[in-house]
Design an enzyme around this catalytic site. Structure first.
Site, mmCIF file in Angstrom:
data_model
loop_
_atom_site.group_PDB
_atom_site.id
_atom_site.type_symbol
_atom_site.label_atom_id
_atom_site.label_comp_id
_atom_site.label_asym_id
_atom_site.label_seq_id
_atom_site.Cartn_x
_atom_site.Cartn_y
_atom_site.Cartn_z
ATOM 1 N N LYS A 89 52.382 -33.777 -12.964
ATOM 2 C CA LYS A 89 51.286 -33.875 -12.000
ATOM 3 C C LYS A 89 50.063 -33.215 -12.605
ATOM 4 O O LYS A 89 50.141 -32.102 -13.141
ATOM 5 C CB LYS A 89 51.698 -33.141 -10.709
ATOM 6 C CG LYS A 89 50.636 -33.105 -9.644
ATOM 7 C CD LYS A 89 50.889 -34.160 -8.574
ATOM 8 C CE LYS A 89 49.671 -34.475 -7.765
ATOM 9 N NZ LYS A 89 48.789 -35.505 -8.361
ATOM 10 N N LYS A 113 49.912 -23.428 -13.259
ATOM 11 C CA LYS A 113 49.215 -23.554 -11.976
ATOM 12 C C LYS A 113 50.119 -24.232 -10.947
ATOM 13 O O LYS A 113 50.274 -23.765 -9.818
ATOM 14 C CB LYS A 113 47.952 -24.398 -12.184
ATOM 15 C CG LYS A 113 47.155 -24.626 -10.924
ATOM 16 C CD LYS A 113 46.041 -25.626 -11.120
ATOM 17 C CE LYS A 113 45.193 -25.321 -12.331
ATOM 18 N NZ LYS A 113 43.909 -26.015 -12.311
ATOM 19 N N LYS A 125 48.151 -33.821 -17.761
ATOM 20 C CA LYS A 125 46.717 -34.067 -17.630
ATOM 21 C C LYS A 125 46.399 -35.340 -18.412
ATOM 22 O O LYS A 125 47.140 -35.697 -19.333
ATOM 23 C CB LYS A 125 45.918 -32.882 -18.211
ATOM 24 C CG LYS A 125 44.521 -32.774 -17.673
ATOM 25 C CD LYS A 125 44.460 -32.101 -16.311
ATOM 26 C CE LYS A 125 43.072 -32.167 -15.724
ATOM 27 N NZ LYS A 125 42.951 -31.390 -14.488
ATOM 28 N N ASP A 165 39.753 -35.444 -11.517
ATOM 29 C CA ASP A 165 39.213 -34.245 -12.181
ATOM 30 C C ASP A 165 37.745 -34.597 -12.438
ATOM 31 O O ASP A 165 37.191 -35.449 -11.727
ATOM 32 C CB ASP A 165 39.989 -33.941 -13.472
ATOM 33 C CG ASP A 165 39.624 -32.586 -14.084
ATOM 34 O OD1 ASP A 165 40.055 -31.554 -13.557
ATOM 35 O OD2 ASP A 165 38.869 -32.544 -15.086
ATOM 36 N N THR A 208 40.194 -27.950 -3.223
ATOM 37 C CA THR A 208 40.025 -27.018 -4.352
ATOM 38 C C THR A 208 38.973 -25.963 -4.000
ATOM 39 O O THR A 208 39.193 -24.759 -4.202
ATOM 40 C CB THR A 208 39.648 -27.771 -5.643
ATOM 41 O OG1 THR A 208 40.581 -28.830 -5.833
ATOM 42 C CG2 THR A 208 39.678 -26.852 -6.841
ATOM 43 N N ASN A 239 32.786 -32.034 -6.886
ATOM 44 C CA ASN A 239 33.752 -31.854 -5.798
ATOM 45 C C ASN A 239 34.062 -30.383 -5.525
ATOM 46 O O ASN A 239 33.996 -29.922 -4.386
ATOM 47 C CB ASN A 239 35.037 -32.630 -6.141
ATOM 48 C CG ASN A 239 36.144 -32.349 -5.153
ATOM 49 O OD1 ASN A 239 36.987 -31.494 -5.384
ATOM 50 N ND2 ASN A 239 36.127 -33.032 -4.028
ATOM 51 N N SER A 376 47.397 -31.951 -3.212
ATOM 52 C CA SER A 376 47.891 -33.219 -3.758
ATOM 53 C C SER A 376 49.403 -33.313 -3.554
ATOM 54 O O SER A 376 49.927 -34.386 -3.228
ATOM 55 C CB SER A 376 47.589 -33.321 -5.253
ATOM 56 O OG SER A 376 46.270 -33.759 -5.459
#
Ligand code: NDP
Length: 444
Positions: A89, A113, A125, A165, A208, A239, A376
């Site tokens: 993820k 994380k 990622k 992202d 976030t 964002n 998420s």
């Protein structure tokens, strides 16, 4: 560093010309030295050597046609770093600076994380060197479709679930999801950050930025401080920055500056967020345009000057290495007592040293900005159950998760003899859960 020095050496040798990846690994390994001393069985089982090597790296060509009918070729990446505790993820970044080293640093950070959230998600990622800036909707759509035409064979709701992202928001997730659904003939929670009408979660957009503020509010409590009445500088205006600003305002603080990659605006009366949202979210414009509505604000070209604005709290929320040693010194000199990292690795190692040396309340990225990926994961749960929770339900869960991350990070820091060092604590707490899973599941 003694026990883990050979691990870092090997990373540097095997991954030449990837300075951001080396930086991310070094920062983590330095924190983990006492863990290696306490767990010789993890050393023997090669857990430290294995965690710095991605399980799988996918590099692919993305060819698409621009509005002039010319063929454009970009490079696509997906680094599936570690799935010991759950499906891969992590977000997709679209920015011209993207290369394999950047994606690896982000993927590596994502392992720890995601572990800190307490939810069952592994680390990954991805992204591309495609620049969405200045592209038409049609061009962005054709790029996203070409990108997903290849990526779809490597992902799935129980395998790897990408998200947004830098450069990937609701529009891009829509085009990516549409292509996945067409090719695979299935409607599943294979991406997060979806729109509410087709499987998205309420509060994911805000998560976030909100989570960052919940975390820093909790960290400041130890020192009997809060956002109320404080002056805050936030970098970026995407964002994370927008919703961090909104939550700071809810909590009674005053955000006086925001930026983009061209420069920053300083509005001592407090940022008018509606104006910023109109510029950035509706028109996809530049932060400089803020002056047309708020003529008393000032605009300064260039990014780093934003840290010279006196503030109580700084929330770097743009990109990696945006605060260097000199900027950190300046922040401290001007009275900044708390720094919360909305962006990934926004402070250089020297800047972190400055914060820790000066007892700044420092919320490291992998803990402080974990609210996005945590929400998420809540979106994935709702997709699996085919149910949706209300905004308040998701927001309450997000807040609990951020408080939990703070609590396990400070507990780990204290347990290893560095009370208040959330940087070490987050690295250790995030690592221990993954290490235990890797150890229990055997070498592979
Ligand atoms: P957005 O694309 O929405 O916004 C990024 C912002 O940062 C923009 O204002 C952009 O300016 C600025 N920026 C990007 N690159 C640079 C650069 N090289 N120099 C200066 N400014 C730059 O991205 P997000 O807000 O989603 O992401 C911001 C940071 O937060 C990233 O580090 C990301 O990894 C991290 N993050 C994001 C999460 C999320 O849920 N979105 C979750 C956890 C972390 P411009 O428009 O000029 O490019």
């Amino acid at each position: 560093m003694k026990l883990l020095a050979p691990v870092l050496e090997q990373v540097e040798k095997r991954n030449p010309n990837e300075p951001e990846f080396h930086q991310a690994v070094q920062e983590v390994l330095e924190s983990l030295e006492p863990v290696a001393e306490r767990h010789p069985e993890w050393l023997k089982a090669g857990v430290f050597d294995r965690i710095v090597e991605p399980e799988r790296q996918i590099l692919f060509r993305v060819a698409w046609v621009d509005d002039q009918g010319r063929v454009q070729v970009n490079r696509g990446f997906r680094v599936q770093f570690n799935s010991a505790i759950g499906p891969f993820k992590g977000g997709l970044r679209l920015h011209p600076s993207v290369n394999v080293g950047i994606i690896k640093f982000l993927g590596f950070e994502q392992i720890l994380k995601n572990s800190l959230t307490g939810l069952p998600i592994g680390g990954a990622k991805g992204g591309s060197d495609f620049d969405p800036k200045g592209k038409s909707d049609g061009e962005v759509m054709r790029f996203c479709q070409a990108f997903m035409t290849e990526l779809q064979r490597h992902i799935g709701p129980d395998t790897d679930v990408p998200a947004g992202d830098i450069g990937v928001g609701g529009r891009e997730i829509g085009y990516l999801y549409g292509q996945y659904r067409r090719i695979r003939n299935e409607s599943t929670g294979v991406l997060t950050g979806k729109a509410i009408g087709w499987g998205g979660s309420l509060a994911r957009t805000e998560a976030t930025g909100y989570g960052l503020c919940y975390f820093i509010e909790e960290a400041m409590k130890v020192r009997h401080k809060s956002f109320r009445g404080k002056t805050v500088v936030v970098s970026g205006s995407g964002n994370v920055a927008i919703y961090a600003t909104q939550k700071v305002q809810h909590l009674g603080g005053r955000v006086v500056a925001l930026s983009d990659s061209d420069g920053y605006v300083h509005d001592p009366d407090g940022i008018d967020l509606k104006t910023v949202q109109e510029i950035k979210e509706v028109r996809r414009g530049r932060i400089k345009e803020y002056l047309a509505v708020r003529p008393n604000a000032t605009y300064v070209p260039g990014c780093s000057g934003i840290w010279s604005i006196p503030c109580d709290i700084a929330l770097p929320s743009a990109t990696q290495n945006e605060i260097d040693e000199a900027s950190a010194e300046l922040l401290v000199k001007n009275g900044c007592f708390a720094v919360g990292e909305g962006a990934n690795m926004p402070s250089t190692p020297e800047a972190i040293e400055v914060f820790l040396r000066n007892q700044v309340t420092y919320g490291p990225a992998k803990a402080a900005n974990a609210g996005g990926v945590a929400t998420s994961a809540l979106e994935m749960s709702q997709n699996s159950m085919r149910l949706s929770w209300t905004f308040d339900e998701v927001d309450a869960k997000l807040k609990d998760i951020m408080i939990h991350i703070h609590s396990i990070s400070s507990r780990a820091a204290a347990e290893y003899g560095h009370p208040d060092n959330l940087f070490m604590g987050a690295n250790i707490a995030g690592f221990e859960k993954v290490a235990k899973a890797m150890y229990e599941q055997g070498v592979g």
